[in-house]
Design a protein around this motif. Structure first.
Motif, PDB file in Angstrom:
ATOM      1  N   VAL A  18       0.847  -1.201   0.000  1.00 16.22           N
ATOM      2  CA  VAL A  18       0.000   0.000   0.000  1.00 16.22           C
ATOM      3  C   VAL A  18       0.878   1.245   0.000  1.00 16.22           C
ATOM      4  O   VAL A  18       0.642   2.197  -0.750  1.00 16.22           O
ATOM      5  CB  VAL A  18      -0.919   0.023   1.238  1.00 16.22           C
ATOM      6  CG1 VAL A  18      -1.711   1.314   1.293  1.00 16.22           C
ATOM      7  CG2 VAL A  18      -1.855  -1.179   1.224  1.00 16.22           C
ATOM      8  N   ASN A  19       1.917   1.204   0.829  1.00 14.21           N
ATOM      9  CA  ASN A  19       2.818   2.356   0.933  1.00 14.21           C
ATOM     10  C   ASN A  19       3.461   2.686  -0.417  1.00 14.21           C
ATOM     11  O   ASN A  19       3.645   3.863  -0.746  1.00 14.21           O
ATOM     12  CB  ASN A  19       3.894   2.080   1.984  1.00 14.21           C
ATOM     13  CG  ASN A  19       4.708   3.318   2.316  1.00 14.21           C
ATOM     14  OD1 ASN A  19       5.875   3.413   1.969  1.00 14.21           O
ATOM     15  ND2 ASN A  19       4.098   4.291   2.977  1.00 14.21           N
ATOM     16  N   LYS A  20       3.789   1.650  -1.164  1.00 14.18           N
ATOM     17  CA  LYS A  20       4.415   1.869  -2.471  1.00 14.18           C
ATOM     18  C   LYS A  20       3.464   2.597  -3.415  1.00 14.18           C
ATOM     19  O   LYS A  20       3.858   3.522  -4.119  1.00 14.18           O
ATOM     20  CB  LYS A  20       4.838   0.524  -3.072  1.00 14.18           C
ATOM     21  CG  LYS A  20       5.667   0.649  -4.333  1.00 14.18           C
ATOM     22  CD  LYS A  20       6.376  -0.650  -4.666  1.00 14.18           C
ATOM     23  CE  LYS A  20       7.285  -0.508  -5.876  1.00 14.18           C
ATOM     24  NZ  LYS A  20       8.036  -1.745  -6.165  1.00 14.18           N
ATOM     25  N   ALA A  21       2.197   2.179  -3.394  1.00 10.59           N
ATOM     26  CA  ALA A  21       1.193   2.842  -4.229  1.00 10.59           C
ATOM     27  C   ALA A  21       1.029   4.301  -3.789  1.00 10.59           C
ATOM     28  O   ALA A  21       0.999   5.210  -4.619  1.00 10.59           O
ATOM     29  CB  ALA A  21      -0.140   2.104  -4.136  1.00 10.59           C
ATOM     30  N   TYR A  22       0.967   4.528  -2.484  1.00 10.51           N
ATOM     31  CA  TYR A  22       0.810   5.889  -1.961  1.00 10.51           C
ATOM     32  C   TYR A  22       2.002   6.764  -2.345  1.00 10.51           C
ATOM     33  O   TYR A  22       1.850   7.926  -2.687  1.00 10.51           O
ATOM     34  CB  TYR A  22       0.660   5.852  -0.436  1.00 10.51           C
ATOM     35  CG  TYR A  22      -0.750   5.561   0.053  1.00 10.51           C
ATOM     36  CD1 TYR A  22      -1.779   5.262  -0.845  1.00 10.51           C
ATOM     37  CD2 TYR A  22      -1.063   5.577   1.407  1.00 10.51           C
ATOM     38  CE1 TYR A  22      -3.057   4.999  -0.395  1.00 10.51           C
ATOM     39  CE2 TYR A  22      -2.344   5.316   1.861  1.00 10.51           C
ATOM     40  CZ  TYR A  22      -3.334   5.024   0.963  1.00 10.51           C
ATOM     41  OH  TYR A  22      -4.612   4.770   1.405  1.00 10.51           O
ATOM     42  N   GLN A  23       3.202   6.205  -2.255  1.00 11.21           N
ATOM     43  CA  GLN A  23       4.398   6.984  -2.584  1.00 11.21           C
ATOM     44  C   GLN A  23       4.389   7.431  -4.043  1.00 11.21           C
ATOM     45  O   GLN A  23       4.773   8.554  -4.365  1.00 11.21           O
ATOM     46  CB  GLN A  23       5.660   6.154  -2.307  1.00 11.21           C
ATOM     47  CG  GLN A  23       5.966   5.953  -0.820  1.00 11.21           C
ATOM     48  CD  GLN A  23       6.170   7.263  -0.084  1.00 11.21           C
ATOM     49  OE1 GLN A  23       6.764   8.193  -0.598  1.00 11.21           O
ATOM     50  NE2 GLN A  23       5.639   7.346   1.140  1.00 11.21           N
ATOM     51  N   LEU A  24       3.940   6.533  -4.931  1.00 12.10           N
ATOM     52  CA  LEU A  24       3.881   6.882  -6.356  1.00 12.10           C
ATOM     53  C   LEU A  24       2.852   7.980  -6.603  1.00 12.10           C
ATOM     54  O   LEU A  24       3.089   8.910  -7.371  1.00 12.10           O
ATOM     55  CB  LEU A  24       3.538   5.643  -7.189  1.00 12.10           C
ATOM     56  CG  LEU A  24       4.631   4.569  -7.263  1.00 12.10           C
ATOM     57  CD1 LEU A  24       4.146   3.363  -8.036  1.00 12.10           C
ATOM     58  CD2 LEU A  24       5.886   5.146  -7.912  1.00 12.10           C
ATOM     59  N   LEU A  25       1.708   7.858  -5.926  1.00 10.09           N
ATOM     60  CA  LEU A  25       0.661   8.872  -6.072  1.00 10.09           C
ATOM     61  C   LEU A  25       1.127  10.214  -5.505  1.00 10.09           C
ATOM     62  O   LEU A  25       0.803  11.277  -6.034  1.00 10.09           O
ATOM     63  CB  LEU A  25      -0.613   8.409  -5.350  1.00 10.09           C
ATOM     64  CG  LEU A  25      -1.337   7.226  -5.995  1.00 10.09           C
ATOM     65  CD1 LEU A  25      -2.373   6.640  -5.053  1.00 10.09           C
ATOM     66  CD2 LEU A  25      -2.001   7.674  -7.303  1.00 10.09           C
ATOM     67  N   LYS A  26       1.930  10.140  -4.447  1.00 13.03           N
ATOM     68  CA  LYS A  26       2.476  11.353  -3.833  1.00 13.03           C
ATOM     69  C   LYS A  26       3.483  12.014  -4.785  1.00 13.03           C
ATOM     70  O   LYS A  26       3.448  13.231  -4.974  1.00 13.03           O
ATOM     71  CB  LYS A  26       3.163  10.971  -2.516  1.00 13.03           C
ATOM     72  CG  LYS A  26       3.906  12.095  -1.800  1.00 13.03           C
ATOM     73  CD  LYS A  26       4.669  11.514  -0.626  1.00 13.03           C
ATOM     74  CE  LYS A  26       5.660  12.499  -0.017  1.00 13.03           C
ATOM     75  NZ  LYS A  26       6.519  11.810   0.995  1.00 13.03           N
ATOM     76  N   GLN A  27       4.338  11.203  -5.387  1.00 10.09           N
ATOM     77  CA  GLN A  27       5.317  11.720  -6.350  1.00 10.09           C
ATOM     78  C   GLN A  27       4.628  12.464  -7.490  1.00 10.09           C
ATOM     79  O   GLN A  27       5.142  13.453  -7.997  1.00 10.09           O
ATOM     80  CB  GLN A  27       6.151  10.575  -6.940  1.00 10.09           C
ATOM     81  CG  GLN A  27       7.294  10.106  -6.059  1.00 10.09           C
ATOM     82  CD  GLN A  27       8.088   8.971  -6.715  1.00 10.09           C
ATOM     83  OE1 GLN A  27       8.120   8.842  -7.925  1.00 10.09           O
ATOM     84  NE2 GLN A  27       8.716   8.151  -5.888  1.00 10.09           N
ATOM     85  N   ASP A  28       3.472  11.950  -7.908  1.00  6.15           N
ATOM     86  CA  ASP A  28       2.761  12.551  -9.034  1.00  6.15           C
ATOM     87  C   ASP A  28       1.916  13.741  -8.594  1.00  6.15           C
ATOM     88  O   ASP A  28       1.276  14.382  -9.426  1.00  6.15           O
ATOM     89  CB  ASP A  28       1.860  11.498  -9.708  1.00  6.15           C
ATOM     90  CG  ASP A  28       2.679  10.460 -10.462  1.00  6.15           C
ATOM     91  OD1 ASP A  28       3.858  10.707 -10.713  1.00  6.15           O
ATOM     92  OD2 ASP A  28       2.116   9.414 -10.810  1.00  6.15           O
ATOM     93  N   GLY A  29       1.880  14.006  -7.283  1.00  6.41           N
ATOM     94  CA  GLY A  29       1.097  15.138  -6.790  1.00  6.41           C
ATOM     95  C   GLY A  29      -0.389  14.867  -6.742  1.00  6.41           C
ATOM     96  O   GLY A  29      -1.200  15.786  -6.694  1.00  6.41           O
ATOM     97  N   ILE A  30      -0.748  13.604  -6.732  1.00  9.05           N
ATOM     98  CA  ILE A  30      -2.169  13.245  -6.730  1.00  9.05           C
ATOM     99  C   ILE A  30      -2.716  13.167  -5.316  1.00  9.05           C
ATOM    100  O   ILE A  30      -3.880  13.463  -5.067  1.00  9.05           O
ATOM    101  CB  ILE A  30      -2.374  11.907  -7.488  1.00  9.05           C
ATOM    102  CG1 ILE A  30      -2.066  12.128  -8.975  1.00  9.05           C
ATOM    103  CG2 ILE A  30      -3.782  11.373  -7.294  1.00  9.05           C
ATOM    104  CD1 ILE A  30      -2.112  10.883  -9.810  1.00  9.05           C
ATOM    105  N   ILE A  31      -1.863  12.790  -4.377  1.00 11.89           N
ATOM    106  CA  ILE A  31      -2.280  12.799  -2.972  1.00 11.89           C
ATOM    107  C   ILE A  31      -1.263  13.572  -2.131  1.00 11.89           C
ATOM    108  O   ILE A  31      -0.129  13.814  -2.569  1.00 11.89           O
ATOM    109  CB  ILE A  31      -2.424  11.369  -2.395  1.00 11.89           C
ATOM    110  CG1 ILE A  31      -1.056  10.670  -2.355  1.00 11.89           C
ATOM    111  CG2 ILE A  31      -3.431  10.559  -3.180  1.00 11.89           C
ATOM    112  CD1 ILE A  31      -1.086   9.307  -1.696  1.00 11.89           C
ATOM    113  N   HIS A  32      -1.702  13.991  -0.948  1.00 12.89           N
ATOM    114  CA  HIS A  32      -0.812  14.606   0.030  1.00 12.89           C
ATOM    115  C   HIS A  32      -0.701  13.690   1.235  1.00 12.89           C
ATOM    116  O   HIS A  32      -1.687  13.072   1.634  1.00 12.89           O
ATOM    117  CB  HIS A  32      -1.335  15.976   0.458  1.00 12.89           C
ATOM    118  CG  HIS A  32      -0.975  17.074  -0.493  1.00 12.89           C
ATOM    119  ND1 HIS A  32      -1.264  18.401  -0.253  1.00 12.89           N
ATOM    120  CD2 HIS A  32      -0.347  17.044  -1.698  1.00 12.89           C
ATOM    121  CE1 HIS A  32      -0.832  19.145  -1.261  1.00 12.89           C
ATOM    122  NE2 HIS A  32      -0.280  18.351  -2.157  1.00 12.89           N
TER     123      HIS A  32
END
Lengths: 130, 130
Positions: free
Chosen positions: B52-66
């Motif tokens: 889950v953390n890996k998915a969140y990190q990728l979304l964070k990198q793309d600026g999709i989540i904070h």
DNA sequence: TTGTCTGTTATATAATTGATATAACAGTTA
DNA sequence: TAACTGTTATATCAATTATATAACAGACAA
């Protein structure tokens, strides 16, 4: 000459498979046309024989090429396999995440379709674009 | 509830990332909405915390989540990142092989565009279709 | 303060995949 | 016979995917 990106995250055998399919779509490769032997193509591209063989095997499984034991490899002389239900299902599964993110980033429906159209024109005109 | 296919060749963390992006595209998730903690979501989905953390990190990198250290995870309140040049370039690279094979298999340009249109309608209507 | 939650980081392990390297086999052709 | 074809069998190496524990540091509630 086929150009590969050895640094890409896309596996080499997959890039090669895609290049051949694109060659057919652009009519630079036609039914009955011969393809290089696994050893020759591997040497030309500077990659391993088994990497070429893997791409060829996948294309063979899909009915896109024919492989005669010692005669060589040719684009399927009877033409390309149809886009049957199972292919369309797979296509949709692969398109969905790409279209989702495009919408997510604010692209309009017509804008996205316009890009698809543009890419298809490029393909038909045999544009390498790389 | 998010459904994952553990048998799929698509990595779990990538499936999860795609599901969240699709959720945003369908407006089932909106800017500012909270997402479950890595541990909670992992438990709900029956997968590992780090996946889950890996998915969140990728979304964070793309600026999709904070991600606020102890406050939690939220959909970017300022809205989604733009579809800039680098994104469009990547998008085209991913679309090209899919469209190539479709053409290769005899699908017409309008037919392909029609499928894209259909998928986008499904996405906007929040259709899981799985 | 104590306990619990948060994201984060650090290791370690196991299975799978991608790519390479040799080698051999069986059939074809020059 | 010699050179070529696709095919198969091993083996190795690196990277990726997913899991499992464990610990850390900040926030927040009882």
């Amino acid at each position: 000459m086929i150009m590969l990106d050895l640094q890409s995250e896309t596996p080499i055998y997959m890039q090669l498979k895609n290049k051949i399919i694109e060659g057919i779509a652009s009519k630079q490769l036609n039914p009955g046309d011969p393809l290089p032997s696994v050893r020759n193509l591997a040497q030309d591209l500077g990659i391993n024989m088994h990497t070429v063989n893997k791409a060829y095997q996948l294309l063979k499984q899909d009915g896109i090429i024919h492989i005669h034991r010692q005669k060589g490899v040719v684009i399927n002389p009877d033409g390309m396999p149809e886009a049957d239900d199972s292919y369309v299902t797979l296509l949709k599964e692969q398109l969905r995440p790409l279209l989702s993110e495009s919408i997510c980033r604010g692209m309009g429906e017509e804008e996205i379709l316009s890009y698809c159209k543009g890419i298809m024109e490029e393909i038909k005109k045999g544009g390498d674009k790389t």
